[in-house]
Scaffold this motif. Structure first.
Motif, PDB file in Angstrom:
ATOM      1  N   ILE A 111       0.858  -1.183   0.000  1.00  0.00           N
ATOM      2  CA  ILE A 111       0.000   0.000   0.000  1.00  0.00           C
ATOM      3  C   ILE A 111       0.894   1.233   0.000  1.00  0.00           C
ATOM      4  O   ILE A 111       1.669   1.442   0.935  1.00  0.00           O
ATOM      5  CB  ILE A 111      -0.937   0.020   1.232  1.00  0.00           C
ATOM      6  CG1 ILE A 111      -1.720  -1.300   1.340  1.00  0.00           C
ATOM      7  CG2 ILE A 111      -1.863   1.230   1.173  1.00  0.00           C
ATOM      8  CD1 ILE A 111      -2.545  -1.649   0.135  1.00  0.00           C
ATOM      9  N   GLU A 112       0.807   2.035  -1.049  1.00  0.00           N
ATOM     10  CA  GLU A 112       1.661   3.213  -1.186  1.00  0.00           C
ATOM     11  C   GLU A 112       1.274   4.325  -0.216  1.00  0.00           C
ATOM     12  O   GLU A 112       2.121   4.936   0.419  1.00  0.00           O
ATOM     13  CB  GLU A 112       1.601   3.752  -2.619  1.00  0.00           C
ATOM     14  CG  GLU A 112       2.179   2.804  -3.658  1.00  0.00           C
ATOM     15  CD  GLU A 112       3.691   2.651  -3.549  1.00  0.00           C
ATOM     16  OE1 GLU A 112       4.358   3.590  -3.095  1.00  0.00           O
ATOM     17  OE2 GLU A 112       4.191   1.575  -3.922  1.00  0.00           O
ATOM     18  N   ARG A 113      -0.025   4.606  -0.129  1.00  0.00           N
ATOM     19  CA  ARG A 113      -0.467   5.643   0.801  1.00  0.00           C
ATOM     20  C   ARG A 113      -1.973   5.572   0.986  1.00  0.00           C
ATOM     21  O   ARG A 113      -2.676   4.921   0.207  1.00  0.00           O
ATOM     22  CB  ARG A 113      -0.049   7.037   0.344  1.00  0.00           C
ATOM     23  CG  ARG A 113      -0.693   7.556  -0.896  1.00  0.00           C
ATOM     24  CD  ARG A 113      -0.062   8.882  -1.328  1.00  0.00           C
ATOM     25  NE  ARG A 113      -0.571   9.324  -2.603  1.00  0.00           N
ATOM     26  CZ  ARG A 113      -1.543  10.214  -2.760  1.00  0.00           C
ATOM     27  NH1 ARG A 113      -2.120  10.758  -1.704  1.00  0.00           N
ATOM     28  NH2 ARG A 113      -1.950  10.588  -3.960  1.00  0.00           N
ATOM     29  N   LEU A 114      -2.441   6.278   2.021  1.00  0.00           N
ATOM     30  CA  LEU A 114      -3.858   6.351   2.338  1.00  0.00           C
ATOM     31  C   LEU A 114      -4.279   7.815   2.351  1.00  0.00           C
ATOM     32  O   LEU A 114      -3.503   8.689   2.722  1.00  0.00           O
ATOM     33  CB  LEU A 114      -4.140   5.752   3.722  1.00  0.00           C
ATOM     34  CG  LEU A 114      -3.727   4.302   3.946  1.00  0.00           C
ATOM     35  CD1 LEU A 114      -3.964   3.920   5.401  1.00  0.00           C
ATOM     36  CD2 LEU A 114      -4.486   3.367   3.016  1.00  0.00           C
ATOM     37  N   GLU A 115      -5.512   8.061   1.971  1.00  0.00           N
ATOM     38  CA  GLU A 115      -6.123   9.389   2.122  1.00  0.00           C
ATOM     39  C   GLU A 115      -7.327   9.203   3.036  1.00  0.00           C
ATOM     40  O   GLU A 115      -8.323   8.598   2.648  1.00  0.00           O
ATOM     41  CB  GLU A 115      -6.586   9.928   0.773  1.00  0.00           C
ATOM     42  CG  GLU A 115      -5.487  10.261  -0.204  1.00  0.00           C
ATOM     43  CD  GLU A 115      -6.071  10.728  -1.527  1.00  0.00           C
ATOM     44  OE1 GLU A 115      -6.801  11.743  -1.530  1.00  0.00           O
ATOM     45  OE2 GLU A 115      -5.804  10.058  -2.540  1.00  0.00           O
ATOM     46  N   GLY A 116      -7.200   9.718   4.259  1.00  0.00           N
ATOM     47  CA  GLY A 116      -8.282   9.571   5.215  1.00  0.00           C
ATOM     48  C   GLY A 116      -7.835   8.787   6.438  1.00  0.00           C
ATOM     49  O   GLY A 116      -6.640   8.642   6.696  1.00  0.00           O
ATOM     50  N   CYS A 117      -8.795   8.289   7.171  1.00  0.00           N
ATOM     51  CA  CYS A 117      -8.544   7.610   8.442  1.00  0.00           C
ATOM     52  C   CYS A 117      -7.840   6.270   8.231  1.00  0.00           C
ATOM     53  O   CYS A 117      -8.363   5.388   7.549  1.00  0.00           O
ATOM     54  CB  CYS A 117      -9.864   7.404   9.179  1.00  0.00           C
ATOM     55  SG  CYS A 117      -9.685   6.506  10.727  1.00  0.00           S
ATOM     56  N   HIS A 118      -6.650   6.117   8.830  1.00  0.00           N
ATOM     57  CA  HIS A 118      -5.899   4.867   8.619  1.00  0.00           C
ATOM     58  C   HIS A 118      -6.501   3.692   9.389  1.00  0.00           C
ATOM     59  O   HIS A 118      -6.474   2.567   8.920  1.00  0.00           O
ATOM     60  CB  HIS A 118      -4.422   5.051   8.969  1.00  0.00           C
ATOM     61  CG  HIS A 118      -4.136   5.168  10.423  1.00  0.00           C
ATOM     62  ND1 HIS A 118      -4.367   6.326  11.145  1.00  0.00           N
ATOM     63  CD2 HIS A 118      -3.650   4.256  11.305  1.00  0.00           C
ATOM     64  CE1 HIS A 118      -4.025   6.128  12.407  1.00  0.00           C
ATOM     65  NE2 HIS A 118      -3.592   4.895  12.530  1.00  0.00           N
ATOM     66  N   THR A 119      -7.073   3.925  10.592  1.00  0.00           N
ATOM     67  CA  THR A 119      -7.647   2.782  11.324  1.00  0.00           C
ATOM     68  C   THR A 119      -8.911   2.273  10.641  1.00  0.00           C
ATOM     69  O   THR A 119      -9.281   1.111  10.803  1.00  0.00           O
ATOM     70  CB  THR A 119      -7.946   3.120  12.805  1.00  0.00           C
ATOM     71  OG1 THR A 119      -8.921   4.162  12.883  1.00  0.00           O
ATOM     72  CG2 THR A 119      -6.682   3.504  13.555  1.00  0.00           C
ATOM     73  N   ASN A 120      -9.557   3.117   9.843  1.00  0.00           N
ATOM     74  CA  ASN A 120     -10.719   2.677   9.088  1.00  0.00           C
ATOM     75  C   ASN A 120     -10.367   1.527   8.157  1.00  0.00           C
ATOM     76  O   ASN A 120     -11.172   0.617   7.946  1.00  0.00           O
ATOM     77  CB  ASN A 120     -11.267   3.854   8.272  1.00  0.00           C
ATOM     78  CG  ASN A 120     -12.560   3.535   7.570  1.00  0.00           C
ATOM     79  OD1 ASN A 120     -13.529   3.129   8.190  1.00  0.00           O
ATOM     80  ND2 ASN A 120     -12.580   3.709   6.263  1.00  0.00           N
TER      81      ASN A 120
END
Length: 196
Positions: free
Chosen positions: A163-172
């Protein structure tokens, strides 16, 4: 007045661990809710309905508890994905996802003691998948890890490398938005610290 018991209506070890890491000791009571009875094509409506069904199935067993139900899906190219049914399906899904962006959608339902109030919310996190080789995909699926996860990946295990990156809540992406849970508890009149 002490906080009521906190019940997690889910068998997900990842959700349980998120709660434990945040200082909440949940009583785990997996729902026997029949998910197949819900057939909605909108991912947010689907996870809200599923989380509500799970929480409502468990709440009568714990009338004096706060009950949390959750459900997650991956929305990708207009298609809703839950857990892959076979290793072959997981491999094909990864072929489609690599190098692209999907949305991890999680429904959250909280039911207050004596079911005086029910809240249902949805959290969406955009997931940027790395370009993963065929061999890496096959090796990953062979571990069995993606077989138990919406979207056939985890962010808190071996899949994190892809996974390169997340936009938003990571625990979600792990299955439970902890900031959303705090807000929902506040709407029920509690502080998250009440459950520490």
């Amino acid at each position: 007045m002490p906080a009521p018991q906190f019940v997690l209506a889910s068998a997900s070890p990842a959700r349980r661990q998120l709660l434990l890491n945040a200082g909440i000791q949940p009583f785990v009571s997996p729902s026997k809710f029949d998910e197949d009875q819900i057939t909605l094509s909108d991912p947010e409506a689907l996870v809200k309905a599923l989380s509500l069904g799970k929480a409502e199935a468990v709440a009568p067993l714990f009338p004096n508890a706060v009950v949390l139900g959750c459900d997650s899906v991956l929305a990708f190219d207009g298609i809703i994905y839950g857990k892959p049914e076979t290793p072959e399906a997981a491999i094909k899904r990864w072929w489609q996802m690599r190098g692209k962006v999907g949305e991890l959608v999680t429904g959250h339902t909280l039911i207050s003691p004596k079911a005086t109030k029910t809240l249902t919310r949805c959290q969406v996190t955009r997931v940027h998948f790395g370009w993963v080789s065929d061999r890496e995909i096959e090796d990953y699926v062979a571990t069995g890890e993606p077989m138990n996860c919406a979207g056939a990946f985890t962010i808190d295990g071996r899949g994190s490398a892809f996974i390169e990156r997340l936009e938003g809540c990571h625990t979600n992406v792990i299955g439970l938005s902890m900031p959303m849970l705090r807000q929902m508890l506040g709407e029920l009149g509690y502080r998250v610290t009440d459950f520490w």
